[in-house]
Write a protein that holds these residues in place. Structure first.
Motif, PDB file in Angstrom:
ATOM      1  N   LEU A   1       0.807  -1.219   0.000  1.00 55.85           N
ATOM      2  CA  LEU A   1       0.000   0.000   0.000  1.00 55.85           C
ATOM      3  C   LEU A   1       0.839   1.267   0.000  1.00 55.85           C
ATOM      4  CD1 LEU A   1      -2.800  -0.918   2.572  1.00 55.85           C
ATOM      5  CD2 LEU A   1      -2.883  -1.050   0.070  1.00 55.85           C
ATOM      6  N   LYS A   2       2.112   1.146   0.363  1.00 55.57           N
ATOM      7  CA  LYS A   2       2.963   2.333   0.430  1.00 55.57           C
ATOM      8  C   LYS A   2       4.412   1.930   0.228  1.00 55.57           C
ATOM      9  CE  LYS A   2       3.442   2.233   5.486  1.00 55.57           C
ATOM     10  NZ  LYS A   2       3.291   3.010   6.732  1.00 55.57           N
ATOM     11  N   VAL A   3       5.235   2.922  -0.084  1.00 61.05           N
ATOM     12  CA  VAL A   3       6.662   2.666  -0.247  1.00 61.05           C
ATOM     13  C   VAL A   3       7.300   2.467   1.129  1.00 61.05           C
ATOM     14  CG1 VAL A   3       6.762   3.983  -2.392  1.00 61.05           C
ATOM     15  CG2 VAL A   3       7.231   5.132  -0.216  1.00 61.05           C
ATOM     16  N   GLY A   4       8.514   1.922   1.128  1.00 58.52           N
ATOM     17  CA  GLY A   4       9.207   1.654   2.378  1.00 58.52           C
ATOM     18  C   GLY A   4       8.856   0.277   2.913  1.00 58.52           C
ATOM     19  N   VAL A   5       9.230   0.019   4.161  1.00 60.58           N
ATOM     20  CA  VAL A   5       8.941  -1.273   4.786  1.00 60.58           C
ATOM     21  C   VAL A   5       7.461  -1.320   5.127  1.00 60.58           C
ATOM     22  CG1 VAL A   5       9.497  -2.851   6.660  1.00 60.58           C
ATOM     23  CG2 VAL A   5      11.273  -1.371   5.726  1.00 60.58           C
ATOM     24  N   ALA A   6       6.730  -2.159   4.429  1.00 65.24           N
ATOM     25  CA  ALA A   6       5.282  -2.241   4.591  1.00 65.24           C
ATOM     26  C   ALA A   6       4.835  -3.651   4.242  1.00 65.24           C
ATOM     27  CB  ALA A   6       4.586  -1.221   3.691  1.00 65.24           C
ATOM     28  N   PRO A   7       3.679  -4.101   4.771  1.00 71.23           N
ATOM     29  CA  PRO A   7       3.212  -5.460   4.473  1.00 71.23           C
ATOM     30  C   PRO A   7       2.912  -5.632   2.988  1.00 71.23           C
ATOM     31  CG  PRO A   7       2.017  -4.516   6.339  1.00 71.23           C
ATOM     32  CD  PRO A   7       2.800  -3.397   5.726  1.00 71.23           C
TER      33      PRO A   7
ATOM     34  N   SER B   1      20.161   5.377  -6.640  1.00 70.49           N
ATOM     35  CA  SER B   1      18.939   4.588  -6.489  1.00 70.49           C
ATOM     36  C   SER B   1      18.140   5.024  -5.265  1.00 70.49           C
ATOM     37  CB  SER B   1      19.298   3.102  -6.351  1.00 70.49           C
ATOM     38  OG  SER B   1      18.240   2.377  -5.769  1.00 70.49           O
ATOM     39  N   PRO B   2      16.876   5.471  -5.454  1.00 65.98           N
ATOM     40  CA  PRO B   2      16.043   5.807  -4.299  1.00 65.98           C
ATOM     41  C   PRO B   2      15.835   4.614  -3.370  1.00 65.98           C
ATOM     42  CG  PRO B   2      15.093   6.708  -6.309  1.00 65.98           C
ATOM     43  CD  PRO B   2      16.204   5.793  -6.728  1.00 65.98           C
ATOM     44  N   LEU B   3      15.685   3.411  -3.947  1.00 63.34           N
ATOM     45  CA  LEU B   3      15.482   2.231  -3.109  1.00 63.34           C
ATOM     46  C   LEU B   3      16.709   1.951  -2.254  1.00 63.34           C
ATOM     47  CD1 LEU B   3      13.771  -0.206  -2.288  1.00 63.34           C
ATOM     48  CD2 LEU B   3      14.729  -1.447  -4.251  1.00 63.34           C
ATOM     49  N   ALA B   4      17.908   2.107  -2.828  1.00 66.21           N
ATOM     50  CA  ALA B   4      19.132   1.885  -2.060  1.00 66.21           C
ATOM     51  C   ALA B   4      19.200   2.838  -0.871  1.00 66.21           C
ATOM     52  CB  ALA B   4      20.354   2.064  -2.959  1.00 66.21           C
ATOM     53  N   ASN B   5      18.824   4.079  -1.075  1.00 68.09           N
ATOM     54  CA  ASN B   5      18.836   5.047   0.022  1.00 68.09           C
ATOM     55  C   ASN B   5      17.848   4.657   1.115  1.00 68.09           C
ATOM     56  OD1 ASN B   5      20.777   6.630  -1.240  1.00 68.09           O
ATOM     57  ND2 ASN B   5      19.266   7.835  -2.351  1.00 68.09           N
ATOM     58  N   LYS B   6      16.687   4.120   0.733  1.00 64.74           N
ATOM     59  CA  LYS B   6      15.711   3.660   1.721  1.00 64.74           C
ATOM     60  C   LYS B   6      16.263   2.484   2.512  1.00 64.74           C
ATOM     61  CE  LYS B   6      11.771   4.873  -1.206  1.00 64.74           C
ATOM     62  NZ  LYS B   6      10.774   4.280  -2.119  1.00 64.74           N
ATOM     63  N   MET B   7      16.971   1.583   1.820  1.00 61.07           N
ATOM     64  CA  MET B   7      17.529   0.421   2.509  1.00 61.07           C
ATOM     65  C   MET B   7      18.570   0.831   3.534  1.00 61.07           C
ATOM     66  SD  MET B   7      17.654  -2.635  -0.336  1.00 61.07           S
ATOM     67  CE  MET B   7      18.411  -1.715  -1.684  1.00 61.07           C
ATOM     68  N   LEU B   8      19.411   1.787   3.193  1.00 58.40           N
ATOM     69  CA  LEU B   8      20.424   2.237   4.145  1.00 58.40           C
ATOM     70  C   LEU B   8      19.775   2.919   5.344  1.00 58.40           C
ATOM     71  CD1 LEU B   8      23.441   2.381   4.679  1.00 58.40           C
ATOM     72  CD2 LEU B   8      23.508   4.559   3.451  1.00 58.40           C
TER      73      LEU B   8
ATOM     74  N   THR C   1      16.799   2.300   6.486  1.00 59.34           N
ATOM     75  CA  THR C   1      16.126   1.258   7.270  1.00 59.34           C
ATOM     76  C   THR C   1      17.133   0.451   8.073  1.00 59.34           C
ATOM     77  OG1 THR C   1      14.383   1.127   5.593  1.00 59.34           O
ATOM     78  CG2 THR C   1      14.557  -0.707   7.139  1.00 59.34           C
ATOM     79  N   MET C   2      18.302   0.178   7.505  1.00 61.09           N
ATOM     80  CA  MET C   2      19.354  -0.507   8.257  1.00 61.09           C
ATOM     81  C   MET C   2      19.705   0.296   9.510  1.00 61.09           C
ATOM     82  SD  MET C   2      21.370  -3.169   8.455  1.00 61.09           S
ATOM     83  CE  MET C   2      21.451  -3.904   6.808  1.00 61.09           C
TER      84      MET C   2
ATOM     85  N   GLN D   1      20.616  -7.557  -5.659  1.00 62.65           N
ATOM     86  CA  GLN D   1      19.653  -8.499  -5.115  1.00 62.65           C
ATOM     87  C   GLN D   1      19.048  -8.029  -3.794  1.00 62.65           C
ATOM     88  OE1 GLN D   1      22.925  -8.926  -5.381  1.00 62.65           O
ATOM     89  NE2 GLN D   1      23.771 -10.360  -3.892  1.00 62.65           N
ATOM     90  N   ALA D   2      19.463  -6.852  -3.316  1.00 64.33           N
ATOM     91  CA  ALA D   2      18.966  -6.352  -2.033  1.00 64.33           C
ATOM     92  C   ALA D   2      17.568  -5.771  -2.177  1.00 64.33           C
ATOM     93  CB  ALA D   2      19.909  -5.294  -1.478  1.00 64.33           C
ATOM     94  N   THR D   3      16.731  -6.029  -1.179  1.00 56.90           N
ATOM     95  CA  THR D   3      15.412  -5.419  -1.085  1.00 56.90           C
ATOM     96  C   THR D   3      15.224  -4.943   0.354  1.00 56.90           C
ATOM     97  OG1 THR D   3      14.235  -7.441  -0.426  1.00 56.90           O
ATOM     98  CG2 THR D   3      14.520  -7.056  -2.801  1.00 56.90           C
ATOM     99  N   LEU D   4      14.142  -4.242   0.590  1.00 58.65           N
ATOM    100  CA  LEU D   4      13.874  -3.786   1.951  1.00 58.65           C
ATOM    101  C   LEU D   4      13.612  -4.961   2.886  1.00 58.65           C
ATOM    102  CD1 LEU D   4      11.688  -0.693   1.091  1.00 58.65           C
ATOM    103  CD2 LEU D   4      13.743  -0.624   2.517  1.00 58.65           C
ATOM    104  N   ASN D   5      13.087  -6.060   2.351  1.00 59.75           N
ATOM    105  CA  ASN D   5      12.747  -7.183   3.216  1.00 59.75           C
ATOM    106  C   ASN D   5      13.930  -8.082   3.540  1.00 59.75           C
ATOM    107  OD1 ASN D   5      10.596  -8.832   4.574  1.00 59.75           O
ATOM    108  ND2 ASN D   5      11.401 -10.364   3.170  1.00 59.75           N
ATOM    109  N   ASN D   6      14.903  -8.202   2.634  1.00 58.81           N
ATOM    110  CA  ASN D   6      15.995  -9.150   2.890  1.00 58.81           C
ATOM    111  C   ASN D   6      17.228  -8.494   3.509  1.00 58.81           C
ATOM    112  OD1 ASN D   6      17.500  -8.006   0.750  1.00 58.81           O
ATOM    113  ND2 ASN D   6      16.850  -9.567  -0.723  1.00 58.81           N
ATOM    114  N   LEU D   7      17.049  -7.346   4.139  1.00 64.00           N
ATOM    115  CA  LEU D   7      18.168  -6.628   4.753  1.00 64.00           C
ATOM    116  C   LEU D   7      18.996  -7.475   5.730  1.00 64.00           C
ATOM    117  CD1 LEU D   7      16.686  -3.067   5.415  1.00 64.00           C
ATOM    118  CD2 LEU D   7      18.479  -3.674   3.797  1.00 64.00           C
TER     119      LEU D   7
END
Length: 298
Positions: free
Chosen positions: A6-12, A109-116, A118-119, A160-166
Motif C-alpha cells: 500500500l505504500k513505499v518503504g517497509v510495509a506489508p 537509487s532511491p530504493l538503495a537510500n531507503k535500505m540504508l 532502514t538498516m 539483489q537487495a530489497t527492503l525485506n531481505n536486509l
C-alpha cells in the motif's frame, strides 16, 4: 507479480486478489482512479517500490483465465509512489526473463537510500531476526563488525537487495567470520553439530543466560571454525519470488582441509522484516545496537 504493497518503504505485502485489494485499499484514491472512461487500480511493487497497476482485478485478463496480477507503471502516481527507472531495471519483476544478477545499483537509487536508512533505524530488529533464524547469539561486537563490512562493501547497493531481505544482505556482505568466543543457542541444531563434529571445541555455559553456550577451545587445542552467508537464491516462479540463503559453518579437519560442519538453508519470505518490526518496533528495542548503527552509518 502476485503481491502488492500500500505504500513505499517497509510495509506489508498482500497477495493480489480482488478481496485483498478492495479490503486493504477500501477502493479509495490513489489506489482506485477513474481515467479516460475506465477505472484503474494502483499499488506499490514489493521489491522496487515503484508504482504498479493491478491488471484483471474485475475480470480475467486477455491471457485466457489468468488470475489478476501486478505490472509496473512507467510513471509516478501522485500520493502513492514516485517512479524510478534505476530501480525498475533491477527489479525481479521488470521482465519475464529476469535472472538474478550480481553487481551493484547506481548510487542514485532511491530504493538503495531507503535500505540504508532502514538498516540504521531497524538495526536491532535486523540482528534479532538473524539470531532467531541462525541460533547464533550475535554479540554487539559481532553486530558492529558485520555492519562495518556491510558499509565497506556497500551492501545497500547490491542488485539483489530489497527492503525485506536486509538481514541477509548484512550477512552476505561479510567475509568469513571466526566463531571462537561466540555464543550459540543451547540444544540447537547448530550446537549439536559443533559438539558432534569438532573435537577441539568445548561449549561452555554462558554466565549471562541459560539459553546460550559459548564456543571455547579445549586446553591445548586450536579452534578453526568460521561462518558465512552465501548462495543467495532468488527465482521467479508463477509470478512470485522464491528466495533463500545458506548459513554455513565450516572448519579444518586433521588434514587442514575446510569441511562443512553445519548448513542451514533459510527461506526468506516477503513480510519477514515488517512482521518483526510490528512485533518489536515499539517495545524491546536495543538502544546499544541502534547507537552502533547511528555511529557507523552516519
Amino acid at each position: 507479480m502476485d503481491q502488492f504493497k500500500l505504500k513505499v518503504g517497509v510495509a506489508p505485502a498482500y497477495q493480489i486478489t480482488r478481496k485483498n485489494f478492495e479490503e486493504q485499499t477500501l477502493k479509495k484514491t490513489p489506489y482506485v482512479q477513474k481515467e479516460r472512461n475506465r477505472i484503474s487500480n494502483y499499488a506499490v511493487c514489493p521489491k522496487c517500490d515503484n508504482p504498479i497497476q493491478i491488471v484483471g482485478l474485475q475480470k480475467n485478463t486477455s491471457e485466457a483465465g489468468r488470475k489478476p496480477y501486478g505490472r509496473h507503471n512507467k510513471g509516478s502516481i501522485a500520493n502513492l509512489a514516485t517512479y524510478s527507472e534505476i530501480d525498475y531495471q533491477d527489479c525481479p519483476f521488470s521482465n519475464p526473463n529476469w535472472k538474478k544478477s550480481n553487481g551493484k545499483r547506481p548510487a542514485g537509487s532511491p530504493l538503495a537510500n531507503k535500505m540504508l536508512a532502514t538498516m540504521r533505524s531497524e538495526f536491532d530488529i535486523i540482528i534479532k531476526i538473524m539470531r532467531q533464524k541462525t541460533d547464533l547469539g550475535i554479540s554487539r561486537n559481532l553486530a558492529r563488525k558485520m555492519l562495518e563490512n556491510y558499509m565497506l562493501d556497500e551492501g545497500w547497493l547490491y542488485r539483489q537487495a530489497t527492503l525485506n531481505n536486509l538481514p541477509w544482505i548484512l550477512g552476505e556482505s561479510s567475509p568469513a567470520i571466526p566463531l571462537f568466543g561466540q555464543f550459540i543457542k543451547r540444544e540447537s541444531g547448530l550446537s549439536q553439530a559443533i559438539h558432534t563434529n569438532c573435537e577441539q571445541v568445548v561449549l561452555e555455559a554462558s554466565p549471562l543466560t541459560d539459553n546460550y553456550v559459548q564456543i571455547r577451545n579445549k586446553p591445548g587445542k586450536f579452534i578453526n571454525l568460521s561462518f558465512i552467508f552465501y548462495n543467495h537464491h532468488q527465482e521467479i516462479i508463477n509470478d512470485g519470488m522464491q528466495e533463500s540463503i545458506d548459513f554455513l559453518v565450516f572448519g579444518k579437519n586433521q588434514e587442514h582441509v575446510d569441511v562443512e560442519i553445519f548448513r542451514k538453508t533459510i527461506p526468506i519470505t516477503e513480510n519477514d522484516l515488517i512482521v518483526a518490526i510490528q512485533k518489536y518496533g515499539t517495545n524491546f528495542r536495543d538502544e546499544s545496537l541502534l547507537e552502533i548503527a547511528k555511529e557507523i552509518i552516519d
